[in-house]
Design a protein around this motif. Structure first.
Motif, short mmCIF file in Angstrom:
data_model
loop_
_atom_site.label_atom_id
_atom_site.label_comp_id
_atom_site.label_asym_id
_atom_site.label_seq_id
_atom_site.Cartn_x
_atom_site.Cartn_y
_atom_site.Cartn_z
N LEU A 105 33.24 51.52 -1.90
CA LEU A 105 32.90 51.26 -0.76
C LEU A 105 33.88 52.38 0.52
O LEU A 105 32.38 52.63 1.69
N MET A 106 34.96 53.17 0.40
CA MET A 106 34.91 53.62 0.93
C MET A 106 33.80 55.14 0.93
O MET A 106 33.01 55.56 2.20
N PHE A 107 33.83 55.71 -0.17
CA PHE A 107 32.72 57.04 -0.63
C PHE A 107 30.76 56.36 -0.03
O PHE A 107 30.60 57.44 1.06
N GLU A 109 29.67 54.00 1.91
CA GLU A 109 30.02 53.98 3.80
C GLU A 109 30.27 55.18 4.32
O GLU A 109 29.74 55.52 5.17
N GLY A 110 30.94 55.74 4.30
CA GLY A 110 31.57 57.03 4.86
C GLY A 110 30.78 57.94 4.45
O GLY A 110 30.03 58.56 5.46
N TRP A 113 27.09 56.93 7.13
CA TRP A 113 27.85 56.93 8.33
C TRP A 113 28.11 58.64 8.54
O TRP A 113 26.99 59.15 9.26
N SER B 294 32.71 48.11 13.88
CA SER B 294 31.82 48.92 13.09
C SER B 294 30.85 49.12 12.64
O SER B 294 31.01 47.47 11.87
N GLU B 295 29.84 49.34 12.18
CA GLU B 295 28.36 48.90 11.46
C GLU B 295 29.26 49.71 9.60
O GLU B 295 28.87 49.03 9.13
N ASN B 296 30.39 50.70 10.02
CA ASN B 296 30.66 50.97 8.37
C ASN B 296 31.99 49.95 8.32
O ASN B 296 32.63 50.60 7.90
N GLN B 298 32.88 48.02 5.56
CA GLN B 298 33.48 48.37 4.25
C GLN B 298 33.32 49.62 3.98
O GLN B 298 35.15 49.32 2.78
N PHE B 299 34.23 50.69 4.42
CA PHE B 299 35.32 51.66 4.06
C PHE B 299 36.19 51.74 4.93
O PHE B 299 37.18 52.15 4.03
#
Lengths: 306, 327
Positions: A105-107, A109-110, A113, B294-296, B298-299
């Motif tokens: 999820l982090m990778f 969405e990051g 972004w 935030s749109e993100n 999920q981060f």
């Protein structure tokens, strides 16, 4: 159906298999040595592809992009290992699955972004574009052939690294008894980081190589990750040889299934139905192969019995 | 004397009823929809918790049951709405828009599917089990994408919610009542099973299969039964989810769905009765609140999950009602 077309599909299957091997090798090494199930391996593939596309875009050189993909994925892998994953080696698989799912999820969405939702493109270098004439009059894409050669070379290098060097001895020792090699004075934490970074670099390389024939986008790693899981389950988790055999088997089965099944079904049903039934069945074929292998060998072709 | 866990369970369930009732008074239909979503997703989690929490069967493929349950609803309803029979030979089978009929079909189909997947997957253990369940779900996912009859990649719309005698299912609070009743039924079944002889055998098989076999109980049969019940519960939840959205697409079969159902269970607390409900509620609240910032989001969700895994084992329930050492 001409012989040339069949040969081309066979080579495509081999190219797909070789690419899957690059992905699976890291996954199986990390599982074999650290006992970690890493769902975020596909994210490292994506990191490699993005690094290659960006650097190739800035410098105009595909080769600089390829080098960047190796570096970026290795660094990302080492960082993730040091910050998060090394705390999970002693945990059960459930915690590992959840934490690495969170990393995905982090990778994803990051990346969205930083670089937006639109795909990036990586061009095939001029020296490798166009086709090449192989023996027996087979015309084939130069770039795909280069992927096959490159993947085979990496596979050979990996077998030499694991089988013939001091680092390889340590990795194999770590697979069989991690406490013993720590007691013998090997810095096990560094070894783990190195193994993880190595696996990550291979995934990054795969991402960059494939990035030039597909688009580079968020989520590109996940389908490949799942295929890599199928590969290492077929080959036996922890076995590099199993990963190679499994990867070629999956690559060939998938490519040839998609090519041949619709053609076969055309013999006894009308064209449109045949192609939809054929392609639906082809998309399930490798999972059927996996289930069959597991029925007869529950720990894969080359895995140690559980 | 009520234990702390029973008290927390009662409060959590009471909150789930109070929120939509309050929303009804305040005329906030969106909150009712959210509470319905929480109920349905929690029910899917209750199903998974039976296999994963109590049985120790880490399935990363429960999207298969959730999605197939969803497609059963979509397919039956679309045939009924288009007046096309599903098949004519050898028997005449018609579609249906009656929820009870759809639920029975979804439960049957998911039960058979879970029996097949479970029978094969349970031959393996540990990480192989995780991956083979994932692979079976992916197989259905790719099948749903490449099979054009029911919309393929575009999914299938159900223009009107299916009907239930005596209720107006298009009314938010009525549909919430149905979903909530199902969640309660699933919680009751799960609690009854876990306390039964079967449940004890299942938990024992998780802890030490060899000993269970030594006292004359086949762990494979117990685990397969649990896996089938788990699949059926998650499948019925999937059937409700299609009715909630009036839409079903291959994304319910994707491995993100499996991952999310697993997140509900772990975030709430593995092998805790209302764990999946707490997890689903926290997930939806995070989605709504972080999604607004935030749109993100999920981060940030990912970052939070990592902190939970590393530092808050036992999930939210482990914090609200810590287990006594023995569980």
């Amino acid at each position: 159906m001409s012989a040339g077309l069949v040969a081309e599909q066979l080579l495509n299957g081999l190219q797909f298999g070789v690419m899957l091997f690059l992905m699976s090798a890291g996954l199986t090494l990390v599982f074999g040595v650290m006992g970690l199930i890493n769902l975020a391996h596909g994210s490292l593939y994506m990191v490699g592809a993005y690094a290659a596309a960006l650097v190739a875009g800035w410098t105009g050189s595909f080769w600089a992009g390829l080098a960047a993909s190796l570096m970026a994925a290795a660094i990302a892998g080492a960082l993730v290992e040091m910050v998060v994953l090394r705390r999970l080696y002693r945990r059960d698989h459930l915690d590992q699955v959840l934490a690495t799912f969170a990393l995905i999820l982090m990778f994803s969405e990051g990346t969205r972004w930083l670089f937006g939702a639109f795909p990036l493109y990586l061009n095939v270098p001029a020296s490798l574009s166009g086709t090449v004439l192989l023996p027996m009059g087979i015309v084939y894409s130069k770039y795909r052939l280069a992927i096959i050669v490159c993947g085979m070379a990496v596979a050979l290098g990996l077998f030499i690294l694991i089988g013939r060097t001091r680092l390889g001895v340590r990795i194999r020792a770590g697979q069989s008894d991690r406490q013993m090699i720590a007691a013998l004075g090997v810095d096990i934490a560094t070894l783990y980081t190195v193994v993880f970074a190595l696996g990550a670099a291979l995934a990054g390389l795969a991402g960059a190589l494939v990035g030039a024939i597909q688009s580079v986008e968020v989520g590109m790693g996940e389908p490949v990750l799942i295929l890599a899981f199928v590969v290492i389950v077929i080959g036996g988790i922890g076995s590099i040889k199993g990963a190679l055999v499994g990867a070629i088997l999956v690559g060939m089965t998938d490519t040839m299934g998609r090519f041949l099944l619709p053609v076969m079904f055309k013999n006894f049903m009308d064209g449109a139905t045949a192609s939809s039934v054929g392609s639906a069945l082809a998309s399930m074929l490798i999972y059927i192969v996996m289930a069959t292998v597991l029925i007869f060998r529950p720990s894969g072709l080359y895995g140690k019995p559980a | 004397m009520m234990s702390r866990e029973h008290l927390v369970n009662a409060i959590v369930i009471a909150l789930l009823v109070l929120v939509p009732l309050l929303a009804l008074v305040l005329d906030e239909p969106y909150l009712i929809t959210l509470a319905t979503r929480v109920s349905i997703l929690a029910m899917a989690g209750v199903g998974l918790n039976l296999a994963l929490g109590y049985g120790g069967l880490v399935s990363l493929g429960h999207a298969a049951f959730f999605g197939v349950g969803g497609y059963v609803t979509g397919i039956l309803a679309s045939h009924a709405l288009n007046y096309e029979p599903i098949m004519q030979t050898p028997w005449m089978i018609q579609g249906s828009t009656e929820m009870p009929v759809i639920w029975i079909c979804a439960a049957l189909v998911c039960g058979v599917l879970a029996l097949l997947i479970g029978a094969l997957s349970l031959r393996t253990t540990g990480v192989y089990f995780i991956m083979i369940t994932l692979a079976f779900a992916q197989m259905l996912y790719y099948f749903s994408i490449s099979w054009p009859t029911y919309g393929g990649e575009d999914g299938l719309s159900v223009y009107l919610r299916n009907t239930f005698p005596g209720l107006n299912t298009m009314n938010g609070i009525h549909f919430f009542a149905i979903s909530f009743a199902w969640l309660l039924a699933a919680l009751w079944l799960s609690s009854a099973l876990v306390q039964s002889r079967f449940g004890l055998a299942l938990q024992a098989a998780r802890q030490n299969p060899v000993r269970v076999a030594a006292v004359g109980i086949a762990p494979y049969k117990v685990q397969l039964t649990a896996f089938v019940i788990s699949g059926v519960i998650t499948g019925v939840a999937g059937a409700l989810y299609t009715d909630l959205n009036r839409f079903v697409s291959p994304s319910v079969l994707s491995w993100h769905t499996s991952g999310e159902i697993m997140v509900f269970v772990i975030l709430g607390g593995v092998a805790r009765l209302v764990g999946p409900l707490v997890g689903a509620a926290v997930f939806i609240i995070l989605e709504q609140s972080l999604g607004g910032i935030s749109e993100n989001w999920q981060f940030w969700l990912g970052a939070l999950l990592i902190v939970v895994v590393l530092h808050a084992r036992g999930g939210v329930m482990g914090f609200l009602a810590p287990e006594n050492g023995h569980a």
